[in-house]
Motif scaffolding. Structure first.
Motif, PDB file in Angstrom:
ATOM      1  N   GLU A   1      60.802  71.032  35.299  1.00 15.75           N
ATOM      2  CA  GLU A   1      61.884  71.543  34.464  1.00 15.75           C
ATOM      3  C   GLU A   1      61.724  73.014  34.137  1.00 15.75           C
ATOM      4  OE1 GLU A   1      64.316  69.887  30.549  1.00 15.75           O
ATOM      5  OE2 GLU A   1      62.190  69.422  30.798  1.00 15.75           O
TER       6      GLU A   1
ATOM      7  N   GLU B   1      56.480  74.167  30.084  1.00 15.15           N
ATOM      8  CA  GLU B   1      56.469  73.427  28.821  1.00 15.15           C
ATOM      9  C   GLU B   1      55.336  73.927  27.940  1.00 15.15           C
ATOM     10  OE1 GLU B   1      56.174  68.862  27.053  1.00 15.15           O
ATOM     11  OE2 GLU B   1      56.371  69.212  29.224  1.00 15.15           O
TER      12      GLU B   1
ATOM     13  N   LEU C   1      62.770  77.960  30.340  1.00 19.29           N
ATOM     14  CA  LEU C   1      63.387  77.951  31.670  1.00 19.29           C
ATOM     15  C   LEU C   1      63.473  79.348  32.272  1.00 19.29           C
ATOM     16  CD1 LEU C   1      66.413  75.602  30.841  1.00 19.29           C
ATOM     17  CD2 LEU C   1      64.132  74.932  31.623  1.00 19.29           C
TER      18      LEU C   1
END
Length: 238
Positions: free
Chosen positions: A177, A180, A224
């Motif tokens: 993704e 993190e 991101l």
């Protein structure tokens, strides 16, 4: 870096460079660890309490902690993150004053606790270790001073971008993704770090989320677009 000049957040950041145990000679490090006894703390448990009398210091072996202080008006500030190899509680032990901050485990923590009298006796018998502790204290203060000076020139939005990039560097794990943050901080803790209100930080995080720069969940953030955060710090259109 901007124009070849290094900022406080480019090097020391929250990790304050080299931790205490890594600064010691092997013999001193081994001897110091033998003076204490092992302890474990659960995640989110308070390890040291602000304003309590000092009775011991802690050497962190595994896990991360947050150092916070509450002002007279109730405002809570996040002062630092301390992890493996760091020492906490030494200021009160050496000054004889009450503790100036609270230390809380962010995840499961393994540490060595050393009684105050044994710790001071060790430093007297090992001047090399005492000098290393002095160098750590000096480095921390210098980093704090630099950060305070440069922080004053930034907006809250820029400070938040700096903090997120610091955490990406020191506590980031790459996933499918994005990156993190492995350390869970609340919006109030973010606010205390950047010197703002929880409402302002929530609004800025929502803005970054809407622009797909970050993904936010309860005590979880995935970055991101770190490039956008760097542009925010650099004063460029983001």
């Amino acid at each position: 870096m901007t124009g070849g000049r290094t900022h406080a957040w480019d090097d020391d950041g929250f990790d304050d460079g080299v931790p205490f145990l890594a600064r010691l000679e092997k013999e001193d490090r081994t001897a110091l660890l033998r003076v204490g006894r092992p302890l474990r703390y659960r995640a989110r448990s308070v390890i040291l309490h602000q304003d309590e009398p000092s009775s011991h210091v802690l050497l962190l072996l595994h896990g991360w902690t947050k150092v916070t202080a509450i002002a007279a008006n109730g405002y809570e500030a996040l002062l630092a993150l301390r992890g493996p190899g760091d020492i906490v509680g030494e200021g009160a032990a050496l000054s004889g004053r009450h503790r100036s901050a609270t230390v809380t485990a962010l995840d499961a923590v393994e540490a060595v606790v050393i009684d105050e009298s044994r710790f001071t006796a060790f430093l007297t018998a090992h001047p090399g270790a005492a000098l290393r502790l002095l160098s750590l204290t000096t480095d921390r203060q210098r980093s704090t001073d630099r950060r305070r000076l440069e922080w004053a020139a930034l907006t809250v939005r820029e400070r938040l971008a700096v903090l997120l990039l610091e955490l990406v560097r020191t506590h980031g794990t790459r996933t499918d993704e994005g990156v993190e943050l492995t350390i869970g901080l609340s919006q109030q803790e973010f606010a205390g770090s950047v010197g703002s209100s929880r409402e302002a930080v929530a609004r800025l995080l929502r803005e970054l989320r809407d622009r797909h720069v970050v993904v936010t969940r309860r005590r979880r953030i995935v970055v991101l677009r770190p490039d956008i955060l760097r542009r925010i710090i650099g004063g460029q259109p983001a």
